[in-house]
Design a protein around this motif. Sequence first.
Motif, PDB file in Angstrom:
ATOM      1  N   ALA A 211       0.792  -1.172  -0.015  1.00  0.00           N
ATOM      2  CA  ALA A 211       0.209  -0.008   0.091  1.00  0.00           C
ATOM      3  C   ALA A 211       0.835   1.305  -0.037  1.00  0.00           C
ATOM      4  N   THR A 212       2.085   1.049   0.573  1.00  0.00           N
ATOM      5  CA  THR A 212       2.822   2.277   0.916  1.00  0.00           C
ATOM      6  C   THR A 212       3.439   2.540  -0.761  1.00  0.00           C
ATOM      7  N   ALA A 213       3.954   1.530  -1.301  1.00  0.00           N
ATOM      8  CA  ALA A 213       4.590   1.871  -2.531  1.00  0.00           C
ATOM      9  C   ALA A 213       3.408   2.274  -3.631  1.00  0.00           C
ATOM     10  N   ILE A 214       2.313   1.583  -3.573  1.00  0.00           N
ATOM     11  CA  ILE A 214       1.348   1.993  -4.543  1.00  0.00           C
ATOM     12  C   ILE A 214       0.443   3.256  -4.519  1.00  0.00           C
ATOM     13  N   LYS A 215       0.375   3.417  -3.066  1.00  0.00           N
ATOM     14  CA  LYS A 215      -0.253   4.947  -2.860  1.00  0.00           C
ATOM     15  C   LYS A 215       0.802   6.076  -3.141  1.00  0.00           C
TER      16      LYS A 215
END
Length: 403
Positions: free
Chosen positions: A186-190
């Motif tokens: 989620a950190t990478a995608i957001k």
Amino acid sequence: MLSFDDVFVARDRIEGTVRQTPLERSNTFSQRTGADVRLKLELFQRTGAFKLRGATNRIKTLSESERESGVVTASAGNHAQGVALAASRADVDSTIVMPEHAPISKVDATEGYGGTVVLHGQDYNEAQRRAHAIEREEDRIYLHAFDDPAVMAGQGTIGLEIMDDCPEVDTVIVPIGGGGLIAGIATAIKGLDPDVRVVGVQASGAASAAKSFENNEIVELDTVDTIADGIATRRIGEKPFEVIRERVDSVVTVSDAEIAMAISLLVERSKIVVEGAGATALAAVLAGAVEYDTDETIVSLLSGGNIDPNVLTTVLMRGLVQSGRYVKLKTVLKDRPGALMDLTRIIADNRANVYGIQHDRTARDIGMGSAEVVLDLETRGPDHVDQLIDSLEENGYPIEMLV
């Protein structure tokens, strides 16, 4: 809080040890759902699961003195293999505590990668307590399976790969156990596209993250019960939960039956073997646990393929039962020549195939001059099963469905 830069740095750090795994469109599951379904095939990672990413990144952050001390961790199986391989490659001694009932295949693989395995406890939490005791007794460095920023960052490199290979993605669906995987992804995608939806999935028998997300505080379960042993944790991690609350859009659950069906369909239609945890993301799409539009591009993460052969056999059989492809029936017939042939002729006329027959004259619940017959049959679906049972009953056979 874990940052996008942490994940970006981790990608460079793990290069050379970790593979970039394929991301492929599935025509089968796209047709079934009406969406554009892509599968992130992390089961093809070294060690058969994503855990190598986080373990490699964490071990590469150790100081020289920490490396000399050696590491210890607790795992249900996949993190164990990741730590064992990453430690061996870095020439670091590793001890891994696994639950007593961990799949034999995962125990053997962990030892094969160079780790020393200690079996202790009934689940991950009990194994973890023993690992912390070893940490103190032997002055080792404890490598947490998910509640560690370096581990989360390593797992998050999957998110970078998804965005590289499928920039048009609308929704990414990720299994949740302790939460480190989805926190990193989620950190990478957001960080790359805040509009991409990130959905977490848990087995309903181990739904700590789902309950915690709903209550906005960590909920610890008394027990867990699921075929998805890789995500069978009673409590989500503190650090992952901070990230999940901020960057994950929703968390849903799926039943063991839905997970088993996803495993069976992946084997039959895609020729892909996944473990229970690895099938949950696809199960959520197939079972309708995740709402989506028909023009949506969905990436389901198949996070691991380390399923014990005995478990796989059971799961596949349950999948056949659930889809009406296998049925076990019990009936009673007259104990006379030709009676069994008459029964099997009706089965053949209905185009069912006999796997096995048990013929018992001594069963207690039948009268003298009768025989109890149990039939294992291959069928073509629920409607076919109903047709077969109707035909048998019309010909005077009392039918009891056993499975």
